[in-house]
Design an enzyme around this catalytic site. Sequence first.
Site, short mmCIF file in Angstrom:
data_model
loop_
_atom_site.label_atom_id
_atom_site.label_comp_id
_atom_site.label_asym_id
_atom_site.label_seq_id
_atom_site.Cartn_x
_atom_site.Cartn_y
_atom_site.Cartn_z
N ASP A 165 0.84 -1.20 0.00
CA ASP A 165 0.00 0.00 0.00
C ASP A 165 0.88 1.25 0.00
O ASP A 165 1.82 1.36 0.80
CB ASP A 165 -0.87 -0.05 1.28
N GLY A 169 -7.77 8.47 7.01
CA GLY A 169 -7.91 8.73 8.43
C GLY A 169 -9.35 8.82 8.91
O GLY A 169 -10.29 8.52 8.17
N GLY A 176 -9.02 5.77 1.15
CA GLY A 176 -9.67 6.60 2.16
C GLY A 176 -11.15 6.29 2.32
O GLY A 176 -11.97 7.21 2.43
N ILE A 216 -9.65 0.07 3.12
CA ILE A 216 -10.17 0.31 4.46
C ILE A 216 -9.12 -0.05 5.51
O ILE A 216 -8.72 -1.22 5.61
CB ILE A 216 -11.46 -0.52 4.68
P1 13P Z 1 -8.89 4.91 5.48
O1 13P Z 1 -8.00 5.77 6.29
O2 13P Z 1 -10.16 5.59 5.12
O3 13P Z 1 -9.15 3.58 6.12
O4 13P Z 1 -8.14 4.60 4.09
C1 13P Z 1 -7.18 3.57 4.01
C2 13P Z 1 -6.42 3.62 2.75
O5 13P Z 1 -6.73 4.29 1.80
C3 13P Z 1 -5.22 2.76 2.69
O6 13P Z 1 -4.51 2.94 1.51
O1 G3H Z 2 -3.11 5.15 3.64
C1 G3H Z 2 -2.52 4.80 4.63
C2 G3H Z 2 -2.91 3.53 5.29
O2 G3H Z 2 -4.01 3.74 6.13
C3 G3H Z 2 -1.73 2.93 6.00
O3 G3H Z 2 -1.46 3.62 7.17
O4 G3H Z 2 0.95 4.12 6.83
O5 G3H Z 2 -0.08 4.26 9.11
O6 G3H Z 2 0.30 2.03 8.02
P1 G3H Z 2 0.03 3.51 7.83
ZN ZN Z 3 -4.61 4.94 0.78
#
Ligand code: 13P
Ligand code: G3H
Ligand code: ZN
Length: 316
Positions: free
Chosen positions: A81, A180, A211, A254
Amino acid sequence: MIVTTKNLFKVAYGNYAIGAYNINNLEQAMGLFRGNVESKAPFIIQISKGARSYTHKKMLEGLILSANEVFPEAIFAVHLDHGDEETCYDCINSGFYSSVMIDASHEPFDKNIEITKRVVDAAHAKGIVVEAELGMLGGVEEHVSVDEANAKLTDPRQAREFVERSGCDSLAVAIGTSHGAFKFSGTQGLHFDVLAEIQKELPGFPLVMHGSSSVPQEEVARINAAGGNLAGAKGVDDNQFAKAATLGVTKINIDTDGRLVWTRVHREYFRDHPDQFDLRPVGKIFMGEYAKFIADKNIKLGSAGSLDEVRKIVSK
Ligand code: 13P
Ligand code: G3H
Ligand code: ZN
């Protein structure tokens, strides 16, 4: 069974979206696999750079490979990610990830394409697929923090050129969500008009919505009642996932919602059991609650119940 997202997206496109859930530890891994297997849904495990360095990058690999044996019926992709270029190469060469995201969305258009294309070439040489991002979400990502005023929706006209020139396999689009627990100051929501324009430019091409936590108000209230302070937290209405799926969104990210489940369970447990210091009873509750959360979310995404159909396609 670890698969690439390509086949998952083929089955899902236009019908439903696949849940992409971030994990960091054992309890999340157990809850995630249980929830998906129980709801008969394919899924995507997302590992961020922060998750890889939380303990050691090999720890999550070991956990996931073990879960794959414990839950032989599970069908999932393993995805990096929000990768930077260096982390993408590390994952591509690891032999473990089936998909990476190169996030160069903070770079100018041409530079974003140039970086994405380099990663695509390296990934495709090893049969790994690549998600890229165009536009900029608000909120905090690992290496970038963007306030809502500076967030930039994806330009539909640029989207097609970006995909053609970079060769990416799916595209994360900015359509009004943010990372977030504090999304949407005021009454902003998803920009379905922009999404529809993007789909028109890229028919049949898998789109990704980051997000997308819904930040359930009941969860927020319980956390606050148990000593938390998340006043004003707000998320995406998950009743909108189905419409997003008809407009080409095949992957919905998510993470925050899972953290909220963890926070609620642990705050309430230790509030109600001030004499406890064993980590296992509360860990067990969390795994069960997280599994329930995942199964419910898969119903909203439309992926629940699709595992047998997906198995037929990926086993060919
Ligand atoms: P949220 O912060 O809405 O859960 O989004 C997560 C996300 O986009 C991870 O790449
Ligand atoms: O978009 C970010 C994801 O929610 C991952 O969060 O970088 O704190 O692991 P993190
Ligand atoms: Zn993201």
